[in-house]
Design a protein around this motif. Sequence first.
Motif, PDB file in Angstrom:
ATOM      1  N   ASN A  51       0.656  -1.086   0.026  1.00 30.94           N
ATOM      2  CA  ASN A  51       0.043   0.032  -0.001  1.00 30.94           C
ATOM      3  C   ASN A  51       0.741   1.274  -0.007  1.00 30.94           C
ATOM      4  OD1 ASN A  51      -2.274  -1.464   0.026  1.00 30.94           O
ATOM      5  ND2 ASN A  51      -2.981  -0.861   1.942  1.00 30.94           N
ATOM      6  N   MET A  52       0.434   2.201  -0.489  1.00 30.73           N
ATOM      7  CA  MET A  52       1.082   3.515  -0.480  1.00 30.73           C
ATOM      8  C   MET A  52      -0.067   4.615   0.127  1.00 30.73           C
ATOM      9  SD  MET A  52       2.428   5.922  -3.417  1.00 30.73           S
ATOM     10  CE  MET A  52       0.578   6.305  -4.163  1.00 30.73           C
ATOM     11  N   ALA A  53       0.688   5.502   0.912  1.00 33.00           N
ATOM     12  CA  ALA A  53      -0.022   6.593   1.430  1.00 33.00           C
ATOM     13  C   ALA A  53       0.573   7.925   0.869  1.00 33.00           C
ATOM     14  CB  ALA A  53       0.241   7.122   3.119  1.00 33.00           C
ATOM     15  N   ALA A  54      -0.221   8.480  -0.183  1.00 31.03           N
ATOM     16  CA  ALA A  54       0.345   9.715  -1.008  1.00 31.03           C
ATOM     17  C   ALA A  54       0.696  10.804  -0.181  1.00 31.03           C
ATOM     18  CB  ALA A  54      -0.798  10.191  -2.031  1.00 31.03           C
ATOM     19  N   PRO A  55       1.979  11.491  -0.728  1.00 29.98           N
ATOM     20  CA  PRO A  55       2.136  12.640   0.063  1.00 29.98           C
ATOM     21  C   PRO A  55       1.196  13.768  -0.092  1.00 29.98           C
ATOM     22  CG  PRO A  55       3.522  12.354  -1.959  1.00 29.98           C
ATOM     23  CD  PRO A  55       2.548  11.325  -1.824  1.00 29.98           C
ATOM     24  N   GLY A  56       1.142  14.351   1.167  1.00 28.21           N
ATOM     25  CA  GLY A  56       0.114  15.612   1.264  1.00 28.21           C
ATOM     26  C   GLY A  56      -1.177  15.094   1.758  1.00 28.21           C
ATOM     27  N   SER A  57      -2.041  14.299   0.475  1.00 29.23           N
ATOM     28  CA  SER A  57      -3.279  13.958   1.068  1.00 29.23           C
ATOM     29  C   SER A  57      -3.397  12.904   2.220  1.00 29.23           C
ATOM     30  CB  SER A  57      -4.198  13.573  -0.274  1.00 29.23           C
ATOM     31  OG  SER A  57      -3.578  12.494  -0.738  1.00 29.23           O
ATOM     32  N   GLY A  58      -2.290  11.966   2.190  1.00 29.80           N
ATOM     33  CA  GLY A  58      -2.528  10.795   3.084  1.00 29.80           C
ATOM     34  C   GLY A  58      -3.269   9.688   2.503  1.00 29.80           C
ATOM     35  N   GLU A  59      -3.879   9.840   1.290  1.00 23.22           N
ATOM     36  CA  GLU A  59      -4.889   8.880   0.497  1.00 23.22           C
ATOM     37  C   GLU A  59      -4.022   7.621   0.448  1.00 23.22           C
ATOM     38  OE1 GLU A  59      -8.093   8.264  -3.090  1.00 23.22           O
ATOM     39  OE2 GLU A  59      -6.839  10.465  -2.752  1.00 23.22           O
ATOM     40  N   ILE A  60      -4.580   6.590   0.895  1.00 26.99           N
ATOM     41  CA  ILE A  60      -4.182   5.243   0.658  1.00 26.99           C
ATOM     42  C   ILE A  60      -4.686   4.510  -0.622  1.00 26.99           C
ATOM     43  CG2 ILE A  60      -3.950   2.925   1.781  1.00 26.99           C
ATOM     44  CD1 ILE A  60      -4.042   4.374   4.546  1.00 26.99           C
ATOM     45  N   HIS A  61      -3.689   4.028  -1.624  1.00 24.08           N
ATOM     46  CA  HIS A  61      -3.759   3.022  -2.546  1.00 24.08           C
ATOM     47  C   HIS A  61      -3.105   1.696  -2.526  1.00 24.08           C
ATOM     48  CE1 HIS A  61      -5.528   6.727  -4.653  1.00 24.08           C
ATOM     49  NE2 HIS A  61      -4.476   7.468  -4.002  1.00 24.08           N
ATOM     50  N   THR A  62      -3.532   0.892  -3.064  1.00 19.54           N
ATOM     51  CA  THR A  62      -2.754  -0.400  -3.279  1.00 19.54           C
ATOM     52  C   THR A  62      -2.214  -0.396  -4.525  1.00 19.54           C
ATOM     53  OG1 THR A  62      -4.162  -1.930  -2.019  1.00 19.54           O
ATOM     54  CG2 THR A  62      -2.881  -2.870  -3.707  1.00 19.54           C
ATOM     55  N   VAL A  63      -0.760  -0.417  -4.591  1.00 20.21           N
ATOM     56  CA  VAL A  63       0.020  -0.447  -5.875  1.00 20.21           C
ATOM     57  C   VAL A  63       0.666  -1.800  -6.315  1.00 20.21           C
ATOM     58  CG1 VAL A  63       0.903   1.834  -4.928  1.00 20.21           C
ATOM     59  CG2 VAL A  63       2.092   0.026  -4.666  1.00 20.21           C
ATOM     60  N   SER A  64       0.478  -2.707  -5.816  1.00 18.55           N
ATOM     61  CA  SER A  64       0.979  -3.979  -6.135  1.00 18.55           C
ATOM     62  C   SER A  64      -0.046  -5.066  -6.932  1.00 18.55           C
ATOM     63  CB  SER A  64       1.486  -4.947  -4.922  1.00 18.55           C
ATOM     64  OG  SER A  64       0.368  -5.005  -3.806  1.00 18.55           O
ATOM     65  N   GLY A  65      -1.338  -4.402  -7.181  1.00 19.45           N
ATOM     66  CA  GLY A  65      -2.154  -5.183  -8.015  1.00 19.45           C
ATOM     67  C   GLY A  65      -2.670  -6.561  -7.441  1.00 19.45           C
ATOM     68  N   ASP A  66      -2.290  -7.667  -8.205  1.00 18.08           N
ATOM     69  CA  ASP A  66      -2.694  -9.092  -7.520  1.00 18.08           C
ATOM     70  C   ASP A  66      -1.729  -9.711  -7.381  1.00 18.08           C
ATOM     71  OD1 ASP A  66      -5.472  -8.656  -8.496  1.00 18.08           O
ATOM     72  OD2 ASP A  66      -5.249  -9.379 -10.482  1.00 18.08           O
ATOM     73  N   LEU A  67      -0.209  -9.110  -7.226  1.00 19.00           N
ATOM     74  CA  LEU A  67       0.852  -9.873  -6.800  1.00 19.00           C
ATOM     75  C   LEU A  67       0.919 -10.141  -5.046  1.00 19.00           C
ATOM     76  CD1 LEU A  67       3.712  -7.395  -8.526  1.00 19.00           C
ATOM     77  CD2 LEU A  67       2.641  -9.630  -9.280  1.00 19.00           C
ATOM     78  N   ASN A  68       1.190 -11.151  -4.784  1.00 15.37           N
ATOM     79  CA  ASN A  68       1.304 -11.582  -3.564  1.00 15.37           C
ATOM     80  C   ASN A  68       2.539 -11.528  -2.989  1.00 15.37           C
ATOM     81  OD1 ASN A  68       0.169 -12.639  -1.182  1.00 15.37           O
ATOM     82  ND2 ASN A  68       0.551 -14.743  -1.840  1.00 15.37           N
ATOM     83  N   ILE A  69       2.849 -10.335  -2.249  1.00 16.77           N
ATOM     84  CA  ILE A  69       4.211  -9.783  -2.039  1.00 16.77           C
ATOM     85  C   ILE A  69       4.929 -10.326  -0.566  1.00 16.77           C
ATOM     86  CG2 ILE A  69       5.772  -7.745  -1.451  1.00 16.77           C
ATOM     87  CD1 ILE A  69       4.375  -7.728  -4.375  1.00 16.77           C
ATOM     88  N   GLY A  70       6.167 -10.715  -0.845  1.00 14.04           N
ATOM     89  CA  GLY A  70       6.624 -11.187   0.460  1.00 14.04           C
ATOM     90  C   GLY A  70       7.902 -12.097   0.022  1.00 14.04           C
ATOM     91  N   GLY A  71       9.101 -11.779   0.854  1.00 15.30           N
ATOM     92  CA  GLY A  71      10.355 -12.559   0.980  1.00 15.30           C
ATOM     93  C   GLY A  71       9.869 -14.228   1.217  1.00 15.30           C
ATOM     94  N   GLU A  72      10.772 -14.920   0.444  1.00 17.17           N
ATOM     95  CA  GLU A  72      10.413 -16.407   0.794  1.00 17.17           C
ATOM     96  C   GLU A  72      11.470 -17.274   1.393  1.00 17.17           C
ATOM     97  OE1 GLU A  72       8.142 -17.636  -3.206  1.00 17.17           O
ATOM     98  OE2 GLU A  72      10.098 -16.996  -3.864  1.00 17.17           O
TER      99      GLU A  72
END
Length: 629
Positions: A51-72
């Motif tokens: 997720n990303m909190a945009a500068p200024g507004s603090g609005e939260i977006h998911t930026v990784s789409g359908d990827l399942n993120i994590g070190g293995e």
Amino acid sequence: MTKKKIKSFGLWPSNITPDLFANLLKISEPVWGQDGSLFWRERSSSLTKINMAAPGSGEIHTVSGDLNIGGELLYGGGGYTTAENTLIAVDKTTHQLHRINPQGVTSDQLTSNLVSAASPRLSPDGKYALFVHSDGELDGIYIKELSSPLPAQPLNSGSDFYNYPRWHPDNNRIAWISWDHPHMPWNESYLWLAELENSNGVGLDLASKKLAAGGSGISVLQPEFSPDGRYLAYISEQDGWWQIFLLDLQTWQKQQLTGVNAEHGLPAWLQDQQSFEFSPDSSRIYFLRNQQGIRTLWSLDLASNQERMIQLDETYTWLEDISISPDGSRLALVASAADLPARLITVNLKGRTEIIRHSTPVHIPRDSFSIPEPTSWISQEGQEIHGLFYSPQNPRYCGEGKPPLIVIIHSGPTRQKWVDFQPRTQYFTSRGYAVLEVNYRGSTGYGREYRQALEGNWGVIDVDDCLSGATHLADHGRVDRENMVVMGSSSGGLTVYQILVKYPGVFKAGIVLYGIVNHLSLLQNPPKFERHYSDWLIGPYSEAEDLYHQRSPIFFADNIQDPIAIFQGGKDQIVPQDQAEQIVSALEKNQVSYLYRLYPEEGHSFKRISTLEDFYSHLGIFLEKHLIG
């Protein structure tokens, strides 16, 4: 203030319910973008995303789409990195590196032949990604040129494990941590510094390397180059505690920056854990200090070598995953307390905090939670043992007399119970149970000597310390001696079984989640990371065969008289299902009362809402029958 109603301990109605645990988000790995965006990894029960909190507004977006993120690798961590607002992430579904554009929320796959990867790091010029790779047996530091169709190439191999790859700002040097069997990283590890060179005009290759810190009997963690390139900071345990050191890369002089008896790092169960950061101008180091399970934020001025605690405006008692903003004005942290579920916060340099993301949407009044007391007692051998004691707490109910006690034994066993948000503990205390979380000898957080006491003694001193902790509380009138239960998961489950084998009748019952009962079975196909862990905890099998038998509860199950509740995941690769079924067969044969719940789709922890609801429902019935009833 509303007068509390008197009700039997263990039977208090509570608003801390299993669905709270199931819906808790796991927030980790905050990282700042160059434009002031704040990224973090967020795991729900079904997917781990960025997720990303945009500068200024603090609005939260998911930026990784359908990827399942994590070190293995290891037990996770090191899922992604960012530089110049480009993200490089590990997708656990494809096992490959992906490049993510957070502005357009697009991604492209960078690799196709990786097996398991973690801890990617972008080069300062943005042309290369450095990361740790393993094919299951052979590990190494790998490099991928982002603009090239060629596959990632190994830069260094030969050690059994790697962690913390780091780039020097000049783009021509790197650092990393490695260690080898039979050692675990907290027993012995190595910090390497290497020079890179152009390889026939095709990418970068390793020109030379030298040992910068660590070595025989010394554990090292988290190398970090200063932004101006002059220093390499790292954590070393050479004085008996994980302290922060500074290596001057021009003079090769080393300086110890911290000196109090406290831990400034965490055991490397995970990849790429961040415990300190340089300020952007290289004049300061911001770091986290753990004392008695409470972790605080500090600032160290490198010119004067003066440190000061940054007093936060909220009573957080556990902080982790530190990251500093590009302008140096704020720090991002994952923060929690016994009465505050984890949240992502930012902190300015005066200690003013702002919550960016809560781990739970449910607000539960803080007076619903028990605040632990750091406590200690003396072992049979005269040594001081540590733990956290939670009294029963409920805003609407109280009990009469002394409360029943649940002793909770942490897993690892090289871990520690901290003063963070512990939903399972709060589930019990809000219903009228007292809880003792034991940091037995062998736990982290109290220096190397305390931790190393477990060498060769697993299944012995952990058992004695948990027993003496419960006895200490009973002797001092804090709990009901006749109503005590002992509970543990994984290696903590082994300790539970050992207690019930060696000291029948002391506890009314035992509770075990995916616990170890047979060391000999586990030796047949252990995970690579822990393949030689038992060599240290018990002894090399060729020299200690009798001890492996003596400390396997399955061979002494005839001594068990007390009821046991056993919970097991069918897909557990760490402690397989057959471990639970061996002890169930023995209990059945000996006609000992037991409860066995198998969750076919769960692994080495329980995550599904349906599982957690079933677990707590059956656990409540079990406790009411054997402890309250």
